[in-house]
Design a protein around this motif. Structure first.
Motif, PDB file in Angstrom:
ATOM      1  N   ASN A  91       0.808  -1.218   0.000  1.00 20.24           N
ATOM      2  CA  ASN A  91       0.000   0.000   0.000  1.00 20.24           C
ATOM      3  C   ASN A  91       0.842   1.269   0.000  1.00 20.24           C
ATOM      4  O   ASN A  91       0.671   2.130  -0.844  1.00 20.24           O
ATOM      5  CB  ASN A  91      -0.948   0.011   1.197  1.00 20.24           C
ATOM      6  CG  ASN A  91      -1.968  -1.098   1.114  1.00 20.24           C
ATOM      7  OD1 ASN A  91      -2.361  -1.505   0.039  1.00 20.24           O
ATOM      8  ND2 ASN A  91      -2.375  -1.605   2.252  1.00 20.24           N
TER       9      ASN A  91
ATOM     10  N   GLU B 173       3.934   0.909  -2.812  1.00 18.82           N
ATOM     11  CA  GLU B 173       3.397   0.514  -4.111  1.00 18.82           C
ATOM     12  C   GLU B 173       4.136  -0.642  -4.791  1.00 18.82           C
ATOM     13  O   GLU B 173       4.287  -0.680  -5.997  1.00 18.82           O
ATOM     14  CB  GLU B 173       3.308   1.725  -5.046  1.00 18.82           C
ATOM     15  CG  GLU B 173       2.380   2.788  -4.511  1.00 18.82           C
ATOM     16  CD  GLU B 173       2.263   3.991  -5.423  1.00 18.82           C
ATOM     17  OE1 GLU B 173       3.209   4.282  -6.189  1.00 18.82           O
ATOM     18  OE2 GLU B 173       1.209   4.642  -5.365  1.00 18.82           O
TER      19      GLU B 173
ATOM     20  N   SER C  69       4.169  -4.699  -5.780  1.00 24.11           N
ATOM     21  CA  SER C  69       3.152  -5.720  -6.012  1.00 24.11           C
ATOM     22  C   SER C  69       3.711  -7.068  -5.555  1.00 24.11           C
ATOM     23  O   SER C  69       4.929  -7.273  -5.513  1.00 24.11           O
ATOM     24  CB  SER C  69       2.761  -5.778  -7.489  1.00 24.11           C
ATOM     25  OG  SER C  69       3.871  -6.115  -8.288  1.00 24.11           O
TER      26      SER C  69
ATOM     27  N   LYS D  32       8.796  -4.032  -7.820  1.00 25.22           N
ATOM     28  CA  LYS D  32       8.436  -2.693  -8.288  1.00 25.22           C
ATOM     29  C   LYS D  32       9.563  -2.174  -9.159  1.00 25.22           C
ATOM     30  O   LYS D  32      10.719  -2.141  -8.730  1.00 25.22           O
ATOM     31  CB  LYS D  32       8.207  -1.734  -7.123  1.00 25.22           C
ATOM     32  CG  LYS D  32       7.833  -0.328  -7.568  1.00 25.22           C
ATOM     33  CD  LYS D  32       7.597   0.592  -6.404  1.00 25.22           C
ATOM     34  CE  LYS D  32       7.256   1.973  -6.905  1.00 25.22           C
ATOM     35  NZ  LYS D  32       7.064   2.906  -5.798  1.00 25.22           N
TER      36      LYS D  32
ATOM     37  N   ARG E 231       4.828  11.633  -1.019  1.00 27.36           N
ATOM     38  CA  ARG E 231       3.714  10.677  -1.076  1.00 27.36           C
ATOM     39  C   ARG E 231       3.508   9.981   0.269  1.00 27.36           C
ATOM     40  O   ARG E 231       2.404   9.920   0.787  1.00 27.36           O
ATOM     41  CB  ARG E 231       3.976   9.635  -2.158  1.00 27.36           C
ATOM     42  CG  ARG E 231       2.834   8.649  -2.281  1.00 27.36           C
ATOM     43  CD  ARG E 231       3.101   7.596  -3.339  1.00 27.36           C
ATOM     44  NE  ARG E 231       1.957   6.736  -3.474  1.00 27.36           N
ATOM     45  CZ  ARG E 231       1.604   5.802  -2.592  1.00 27.36           C
ATOM     46  NH1 ARG E 231       2.286   5.633  -1.502  1.00 27.36           N
ATOM     47  NH2 ARG E 231       0.533   5.061  -2.783  1.00 27.36           N
TER      48      ARG E 231
END
Length: 100
Positions: A4, A7, A9, A26, A60
């Motif tokens: 989350n 980011e 996977s 990633k 972010r």
């Protein structure tokens, strides 16, 4: 934190096995994560992720997951060894985000 917040996977998933394991991916970076309660009690878990754009990553993360910022390194700072860094903490795992 990895999926989350950062980011990644899940490229391979054995999280429900007797020896939980997964591979996170990633942008060509793969991280192999293993779960081992005995070793986790013996060691303080920490590793570094190097990025070319620490400001973008920090922006972010600090907006979406401020609770994961490590109290002693919660902002980007220039370290004595020449790297810019900030840190995240999730349960027992410390992650330092770094730019040289």
């Amino acid at each position: 934190m990895f999926v989350n917040c950062l980011e990644f996977s899940i490229a391979h998933n054995e999280l429900r096995s007797n020896q939980p394991f997964c591979v996170l991916e990633k942008d060509g970076l793969c991280i192999n994560l293993f779960e081992n309660a005995v070793l986790a009690k013996e060691h303080s878990l920490e590793f570094r992720l190097v990025t070319k754009n620490i400001e973008e990553v920090y922006s972010r993360v600090s907006k979406l997951y401020p609770e994961l910022l490590y109290p002693n390194l919660h902002e980007i700072c220039l370290r004595p060894w020449g790297a810019k860094e900030f840190a995240l903490m999730d349960k027992q795992l410390g992650i330092i985000i770094q730019k040289w």
